[in-house]
Motif scaffolding. Structure first.
Motif, PDB file in Angstrom:
ATOM      1  N   HIS A   1      62.186  73.617  32.823  1.00 26.24           N
ATOM      2  CA  HIS A   1      62.126  74.401  34.064  1.00 26.24           C
ATOM      3  C   HIS A   1      62.505  75.860  33.846  1.00 26.24           C
ATOM      4  O   HIS A   1      62.241  76.694  34.713  1.00 26.24           O
ATOM      5  CB  HIS A   1      63.041  73.767  35.112  1.00 26.24           C
ATOM      6  CG  HIS A   1      62.495  72.488  35.661  1.00 26.24           C
ATOM      7  ND1 HIS A   1      63.130  71.762  36.637  1.00 26.24           N
ATOM      8  CD2 HIS A   1      61.356  71.788  35.374  1.00 26.24           C
ATOM      9  CE1 HIS A   1      62.431  70.680  36.920  1.00 26.24           C
ATOM     10  NE2 HIS A   1      61.346  70.684  36.153  1.00 26.24           N
ATOM     11  N   SER A   2      63.112  76.149  32.667  1.00 27.12           N
ATOM     12  CA  SER A   2      63.466  77.563  32.385  1.00 27.12           C
ATOM     13  C   SER A   2      62.284  78.326  31.797  1.00 27.12           C
ATOM     14  O   SER A   2      62.343  79.562  31.662  1.00 27.12           O
ATOM     15  CB  SER A   2      64.648  77.612  31.412  1.00 27.12           C
ATOM     16  OG  SER A   2      64.278  77.086  30.134  1.00 27.12           O
TER      17      SER A   2
ATOM     18  N   GLN B   1      68.708  65.438  31.049  1.00 22.03           N
ATOM     19  CA  GLN B   1      68.918  66.518  32.022  1.00 22.03           C
ATOM     20  C   GLN B   1      68.774  67.886  31.365  1.00 22.03           C
ATOM     21  O   GLN B   1      68.227  68.823  31.959  1.00 22.03           O
ATOM     22  CB  GLN B   1      70.301  66.364  32.669  1.00 22.03           C
ATOM     23  CG  GLN B   1      70.413  65.178  33.604  1.00 22.03           C
ATOM     24  CD  GLN B   1      71.823  64.971  34.107  1.00 22.03           C
ATOM     25  OE1 GLN B   1      72.764  65.637  33.637  1.00 22.03           O
ATOM     26  NE2 GLN B   1      71.988  64.018  35.026  1.00 22.03           N
ATOM     27  N   TRP B   2      69.258  68.024  30.084  1.00 17.40           N
ATOM     28  CA  TRP B   2      69.120  69.312  29.390  1.00 17.40           C
ATOM     29  C   TRP B   2      67.654  69.611  29.124  1.00 17.40           C
ATOM     30  O   TRP B   2      67.203  70.748  29.286  1.00 17.40           O
ATOM     31  CB  TRP B   2      69.892  69.253  28.065  1.00 17.40           C
ATOM     32  CG  TRP B   2      69.893  70.607  27.402  1.00 17.40           C
ATOM     33  CD1 TRP B   2      70.826  71.579  27.500  1.00 17.40           C
ATOM     34  CD2 TRP B   2      68.855  71.126  26.539  1.00 17.40           C
ATOM     35  NE1 TRP B   2      70.475  72.675  26.764  1.00 17.40           N
ATOM     36  CE2 TRP B   2      69.238  72.434  26.163  1.00 17.40           C
ATOM     37  CE3 TRP B   2      67.651  70.612  26.053  1.00 17.40           C
ATOM     38  CZ2 TRP B   2      68.475  73.226  25.330  1.00 17.40           C
ATOM     39  CZ3 TRP B   2      66.873  71.414  25.227  1.00 17.40           C
ATOM     40  CH2 TRP B   2      67.283  72.693  24.864  1.00 17.40           C
TER      41      TRP B   2
ATOM     42  N   ARG C   1      66.079  70.874  32.256  1.00 14.89           N
ATOM     43  CA  ARG C   1      66.499  72.256  32.519  1.00 14.89           C
ATOM     44  C   ARG C   1      65.764  73.228  31.592  1.00 14.89           C
ATOM     45  O   ARG C   1      65.362  74.327  31.998  1.00 14.89           O
ATOM     46  CB  ARG C   1      68.004  72.391  32.345  1.00 14.89           C
ATOM     47  CG  ARG C   1      68.832  71.794  33.474  1.00 14.89           C
ATOM     48  CD  ARG C   1      70.253  72.328  33.467  1.00 14.89           C
ATOM     49  NE  ARG C   1      70.954  72.079  32.217  1.00 14.89           N
ATOM     50  CZ  ARG C   1      71.631  70.967  31.944  1.00 14.89           C
ATOM     51  NH1 ARG C   1      71.713  70.002  32.879  1.00 14.89           N
ATOM     52  NH2 ARG C   1      72.232  70.803  30.781  1.00 14.89           N
TER      53      ARG C   1
ATOM     54  N   SER D   1      66.559  68.045  39.760  1.00 13.32           N
ATOM     55  CA  SER D   1      66.701  69.393  39.197  1.00 13.32           C
ATOM     56  C   SER D   1      66.781  70.438  40.299  1.00 13.32           C
ATOM     57  O   SER D   1      65.990  70.425  41.254  1.00 13.32           O
ATOM     58  CB  SER D   1      65.506  69.698  38.284  1.00 13.32           C
ATOM     59  OG  SER D   1      65.536  71.053  37.870  1.00 13.32           O
ATOM     60  N   GLU D   2      67.709  71.346  40.150  1.00 12.59           N
ATOM     61  CA  GLU D   2      67.871  72.402  41.161  1.00 12.59           C
ATOM     62  C   GLU D   2      66.720  73.391  41.116  1.00 12.59           C
ATOM     63  O   GLU D   2      66.491  74.136  42.066  1.00 12.59           O
ATOM     64  CB  GLU D   2      69.196  73.130  40.929  1.00 12.59           C
ATOM     65  CG  GLU D   2      70.420  72.245  41.140  1.00 12.59           C
ATOM     66  CD  GLU D   2      71.721  72.997  40.886  1.00 12.59           C
ATOM     67  OE1 GLU D   2      71.634  74.174  40.478  1.00 12.59           O
ATOM     68  OE2 GLU D   2      72.796  72.403  41.086  1.00 12.59           O
ATOM     69  N   SER D   3      66.019  73.409  39.999  1.00 12.08           N
ATOM     70  CA  SER D   3      64.912  74.370  39.854  1.00 12.08           C
ATOM     71  C   SER D   3      63.639  73.887  40.525  1.00 12.08           C
ATOM     72  O   SER D   3      62.681  74.664  40.651  1.00 12.08           O
ATOM     73  CB  SER D   3      64.628  74.614  38.358  1.00 12.08           C
ATOM     74  OG  SER D   3      65.771  75.113  37.704  1.00 12.08           O
TER      75      SER D   3
ATOM     76  N   GLU E   1      73.684  70.593  22.710  1.00 13.26           N
ATOM     77  CA  GLU E   1      72.770  71.564  23.296  1.00 13.26           C
ATOM     78  C   GLU E   1      72.144  72.448  22.219  1.00 13.26           C
ATOM     79  O   GLU E   1      70.967  72.810  22.307  1.00 13.26           O
ATOM     80  CB  GLU E   1      73.525  72.405  24.327  1.00 13.26           C
ATOM     81  CG  GLU E   1      73.960  71.605  25.553  1.00 13.26           C
ATOM     82  CD  GLU E   1      74.640  72.503  26.581  1.00 13.26           C
ATOM     83  OE1 GLU E   1      74.714  73.710  26.324  1.00 13.26           O
ATOM     84  OE2 GLU E   1      75.088  71.964  27.617  1.00 13.26           O
TER      85      GLU E   1
END
Length: 1145
Positions: A65-66, A58-59, A62, A101-103, A2
């Motif tokens: 989406h951040s 996936q990272w 994320r 994605s949850e976002s 990460e």
């Protein structure tokens, strides 16, 4: 990982800012910018392990989406797109990460739009399985959007719709449309609307599959009802889910809504049909083999519910029936009998729970006030209780008492003390009556007292023995009285009056089981003891009547085939064996096909046993086998014989050419009627190849060209390829002359007998007897001795050769006096000398393979044998006049049987020849008991074959009409006259197409033979009888649409007179209606295509006018067409029919 990714993508963002400030946004600069940004990530991605790739993607998602800047998100998405485009990242992994994605929420409209825009761009690289999963995920995401949103954001949300539209586009080839509709139907089942965002996209796509769904289903399926038969044969069209009673539909296609409904009406209809229990088991997947296996109990609540509903329906029907009497019953009486049988079967095999059914009955009858059928209801329940009360817990029967209280409440809504005292007194009187009757040792059959005692005490062995003993003694005889049976030296026990059907119907199942067990046990005991006294006629007839009850099948027909017959055969009790075979030939009805084929296998084994090589028993065995073979239904042949493909020898005769020929004819008929060989020109690869090859190895033979031309093409090809050389008629004549010279030249009696009866010697002895009679008008004693020595089994080959020799003799006859002499000698051999029975000789003649003029001569001989002398005609006329086919209603059959045999005695051991030789021989032949048979009844299956042979040869049509005129009355005693007529009209449609007079004569002869024993309207319609039997060819009746409409209407339930289906040719009204309607259609003096067009015209008119039940009427017409010979083959190529079906689908 990460940390490194964080560093890489922060640098990407910095690079984005630099490029934004320094360069203009041209396509070249954009691509350069994206590749530059991905440089570091490309190096890092190459160092990652395979199992870390998904976590990495996936990272990245994320991280994107951040971000809060739409510009940054768009640029990073462009980077992802470039990574996919350059094959750095797999598109499926990227799409899955984005969707999951949850976002990704609809509220973030800009992110939503950019995300689905990217998915739309890269999804083309995903395999079809991945696209299927993505479609499901996209549809799930869309479901999160609420019903009402601001119109300002709708345009952004439509990006998701565009992805779905792209996936569903058949031209894009992303996903097979069938997979797509499956996922859609899972999310939006029938009756559920798709999300508003998708609009008509989903509904239009699903609707595009409706024609496919109809092709994969049956139009109007929920309105259709099956024709139930008693063989249990069923196609998958009627399979139901045993829990929901729904049709098991394949796939998630948009089938018609009614196909998803429980088919309670279908199951109830089938349950209501007699002889339907095998079909019910097949429909619901119930396996009878799981009885007594506690872990595999198959209780079926929906079946229970329909059985209860049927009982309630029977109660309602009894209530509305005029002049209903609880003792006599009305038309509902047959329904109550049938319900009793059904309930016992399904409860016995634990498919239904008796306590649950009674409680449900109580609930559904409460407050209804149905009282007329209550006695029948309690009788039905008693059927099960009587046999199971000792085996089950008392609690299982307490609901019955509750139901009994309810039934009494119908009549007495308020119980007073006096009424209760009256009830108690009434029950005391009933008990006292039973006890007094029990003390009465002389119980008669004139009332139902004995049935009451049997039913009341069937579980009390001490009390039960008296009434059951009286029943048994009544049919056994008292042991001292003896009566004569047909033949010589044959005595039987003296009881001749069987128990009537109404008495047997009044016995509970437990009592009937006790009675049939007692009879079977006694028969086995007598078989072991080899008693010289035959069974009493009353016992045999009563046993035959008991075998009709399906509820006692395990002790009935199943015990008959698997226990009684083997025990009798093992004991070499040939008299009893002969009796059992007679019962099977002349008294049994609706025997399931696997039992019949099992018996056929037994008979072929039996024929090879040395002890059965005696005239009467061998004749009985072969006659029974012939009946079994010719009586096989067209739909039964393949299912039954495929069970023996590993060892076909067991169901084929090793010696009898006639039986094997009969099987081939049955096979040809069955494959023609069922269209088994459609589209095939070869027998290779089919189920019957091994059977045919085994037959040809056992009994090599040929077929005449006129017979072979009627066979289906693959059978024709098989016999042309397996042609068997035949002995020329000249050689046959030469061999007969040579053997005759030996006969005249040999002097030693023992040498003569040895030579002509020796195994392996030419089967020419009947030809020699013929020449003796032709030249000397006598046969000496040595001839009789040779016949005795040859034996019954070997004599059949002599009859076969004699049949060929007769054709040669008659073909070369000069006519006139010589021909009359030949006819007289042939008649004497049958009736005066009793050398060969008529039915055996006719069968052999009918089965020979003569061509041209010789075939006509053969049929001429048959006609002469049957009609020229009066011997057989007199026998037929008297038998038809004095007897009726309803044996189950008769109490004096034995007397009529004996009177007939006294007038026309059967002589099966050459008695006539023994009397004519010099000096006459005194025979002490022990005849086997004959209870039912005679030459007329034995001739019936032979007559079936004779008619077919005559139909195949055009020049003998007039001869066939003459035979039908004189002998057609015999069909009064045919056990399947309509089926035989149906098969004949179907199989020989091509031969009868232009011979309307002969077709009319055939139909009239068979149907008119039954006119005095059937209710008017039982078969042919009144219109056909009035106009269709018109013999004038110059004024042929052409039916109009009204006729066809009324005729097809008879296929719907109700138009035919009710009857006791236990003794009917067909097991239920639907099977009867189908066959008689098809017989009438094929009997019309109108070309088959015209009949088919008329039926189609009726359907089109009704459907175009939107008449009620159009769908049902169309189905009835097509059922008739599919069962009616050439009507289907000529019509189903019609363009108008294709157009109709296309619109219908």
């Amino acid at each position: 990982m990460e940390t490194q990714l964080q560093s890489i993508f922060e640098d990407v963002v910095v690079t984005l800012i630099f490029f934004f400030r320094m360069f203009m946004d041209t396509p070249e600069n954009e691509r350069t910018k994206l590749i530059s940004c991905l440089g570091a990530f490309r190096q890092y991605w190459g160092t990652l392990q395979q199992d870390s790739h998904e976590q990495c993607v996936q990272w990245i998602v994320r991280f994107i989406h951040s971000q809060h800047s739409p510009k940054r998100i768009s640029f990073l998405y462009d980077c992802l797109g470039m990574a996919v485009e350059t094959s750095l990242l797999p598109p499926r992994m990227v799409c899955v990460a984005l969707i999951s994605s949850e976002s990704l929420e609809w509220e973030r409209t800009r992110l939503w739009a950019l995300t689905f825009k990217l998915i739309r761009k890269i999804i083309g690289g995903v395999d079809y399985k991945g696209v299927r999963d993505l479609l499901k995920a996209v549809l799930d995401k869309i479901q999160t959007i609420p019903i009402t949103v601001s119109s300002a954001i709708v345009q952004q949300l439509l990006a998701a719709r565009e992805v779905v539209e792209y996936i569903l586009d058949r031209n894009a080839c992303l996903l097979p449309a069938y997979f797509a509709v499956t996922e859609i139907r899972k999310l939006y089942p029938e009756g559920h609307l798709s999300h508003w965002l998708l609009g008509s996209l989903i509904s239009d796509f699903v609707d595009s599959f409706r024609p496919t769904a109809r092709i994969n289903s049956i139009c109007g399926r929920c309105s259709l009802l099956p024709v139930v038969n008693n063989s249990g044969a069923i196609c998958n069209s009627w399979k139901l889910d045993p829990t929901t009673l729904r049709f098991p539909l394949r796939g998630m296609l948009p089938y018609d809504k009614d196909l998803f409904e429980p088919q309670t009406g279908l199951l109830r209809y089938v349950l209501e049909q007699p002889y339907s229990r095998e079909m019910v088991c097949n429909m619901l997947g119930l396996n009878k083999q799981t009885l007594n296996i506690a872990q595999q109990k198959q209780r079926c609540p929906v079946l229970e519910e329909q059985l209860v509903d049927l009982v309630v329906y029977a109660m309602e029907r009894s209530e509305t029936e005029e002049h209903f009497d609880a003792d006599i019953g009305g038309t509902s009486q047959l329904l109550w009998q049938h319900l009793s049988s059904q309930l016992i079967f399904f409860v016995l095999f634990q498919f239904a729970s008796f306590p649950h059914m009674v409680l449900s009955l109580h609930q559904k009858l409460a407050g209804r006030g149905l009282i007329k059928g209550r006695d029948h209801l309690m009788w039905v329940l008693l059927q099960f209780i009587s046999g199971s009360i000792q085996k089950n817990a008392l609690a299982d029967f307490l609901p019955v008492m509750k139901l009994f209280d309810l039934i009494l409440f119908f009549t007495f809504p308020v119980y007073t003390k006096r009424q209760l005292q009256t009830f108690a007194h009434f029950h005391r009187l009933c008990l006292r009556f039973l006890q007094q009757s029990l003390r009465n040792k002389s119980l008669g059959m004139s009332d139902y007292k004995i049935a009451l005692l049997c039913n009341a005490y069937s579980t009390n062995s001490d009390c039960f023995s008296l009434p059951m003993g009286v029943l048994v003694e009544t049919i056994y005889g008292n042991g001292s009285m003896r009566i004569n049976l047909p033949g010589t030296s044959c005595m039987a026990s003296g009881s001749v009056t069987p128990l009537p059907m109404n008495l047997l119907d009044s016995l509970t199942v437990h009592a009937k089981m006790s009675l049939i067990h007692s009879i079977a046990t006694r028969v086995i005991k007598l078989a072991h003891a080899k008693s010289s006294i035959a069974l009493a006629p009353a016992l045999v007839e009563t046993y035959s009547r008991l075998l009709v009850y399906m509820e006692i099948e395990s002790l009935g027909i199943k015990g008959f085939i698997s226990q009684l017959l083997p025990n009798v055969f093992k004991s070499h009790a040939w008299g009893i064996l002969h009796t059992l075979l007679e019962m099977f030939s002349y008294r049994m009805h609706h025997i399931q096909p696997h039992y019949r084929v099992q018996l056929l296998s037994h008979l072929h084994s039996l024929a090879a046993v040395p002890q059965t090589n005696q005239n009467q028993l061998h004749l009985c065995v072969e006659s029974t086998a012939l009946r079994l073979i010719t009586a096989l239904g067209s739909s039964e042949v393949q299912p039954q014989f495929t069970r023996f493909l590993n060892d076909p020898k067991t169901v084929l005769s090793a010696e009898s050419e006639e039986l094997n020929r009969a099987l081939i004819l049955t096979l040809a008929r069955a494959t023609h009627v069922t269209d088994f060989f459609t589209g095939s020109d070869s027998i290779h690869g089919t189920w019957c190849k091994d059977i045919l090859q085994t037959i040809m190895s056992f009994t090599p033979h040929n077929w005449a060209s006129h017979t072979l031309s009627c066979f289906p093409a693959p059978l024709q090809a098989f016999f042309k390829q397996n042609n068997v050389p035949q002995e020329s008629r000249f050689n046959l004549k030469k061999n007969v002359e040579e053997e005759y010279r030996k006969w005249k030249s040999m002097a030693n009696e023992n040498d003569i007998i040895t030579h002509f009866s020796m195994q392996g010697s030419p089967p020419l002895f009947l030809c020699l007897l013929w020449k003796m009679l032709l030249e000397t008008d006598r046969i000496n004693q040595i001839g009789f001795r040779v016949l005795e020595r040859i034996g019954a089994r070997a004599l059949v080959a002599h009859v076969r050769t004699f049949a060929d020799f007769l054709v040669y003799e008659f073909s070369t006859s000069a006519g006139g006096q010589q021909l009359n002499k030949c006819i007289e000698i042939l008649n004497d051999m049958v009736w005066k000398y009793n050398i060969v029975t008529l039915d055996r000789l006719i069968l052999c003649l009918a089965m020979r393979s003569h061509e041209g003029n010789e075939a006509q001569v053969c049929y001429f001989i048959i006609q002469l044998l049957l009609l020229k002398p009066s011997d057989f005609r007199n026998r037929v006329n008297d038998f038809v006049k004095e007897n009726a086919p309803e044996h189950w209603l008769q109490s004096d059959w034995h007397n009529k049987h004996m009177n007939y045999h006294k007038k026309y005695p059967e002589k099966l051991y050459f008695e006539g020849l023994a009397e004519q030789v010099s000096p006459p021989l005194q025979l002490q032949t022990q005849y086997l008991p004959i209870y039912f048979g005679n030459v007329c009844l034995r001739f019936l299956p032979v007559f079936d074959i004779v008619i077919h042979r005559f139909l195949e040869l055009l020049p003998v049509s007039k001869s066939l009409e003459t035979l039908l005129d004189h002998l057609g009355g015999l069909y009064k005693f045919h056990d399947r006259p309509v089926t035989y007529l149906y098969n004949t009209l179907h199989y020989y449609e091509r031969h009868l197409r232009d011979r309307t007079n002969l077709k009319r004569k055939l139909v009239h002869a068979i149907m008119s033979s039954l006119k005095d024993n059937r209710t008017p309207g039982w078969c042919l319609s009144e219109t056909y009888l009035k106009f269709g039997m018109n013999p004038r060819e110059d004024n042929v009746w052409i039916p109009d649409d009204t006729y066809y409409c009324k005729l097809i209407g008879r296929l719907s339930p109700g138009p035919f007179p009710n009857c006791d289906w236990r003794f009917n040719e067909f097991p239920n009204p639907a099977a009867h209606a189908l066959h008689v309607t098809c017989v009438e259609l094929m009997a019309l003096a109108v070309p088959g295509k015209d009949v088919g067009n008329a039926l189609l015209n009726v359907v089109l008119k009704r459907c175009n006018k939107r008449i009620n039940n159009c769908e049902l009427h169309a189905n009835l017409c097509f059922i008739a067409l599919s069962f009616s010979s050439e009507l289907k083959s000529t019509l189903f190529n019609d363009v108008s029919l294709h157009n109709f079906l296309a619109n219908y689908i």
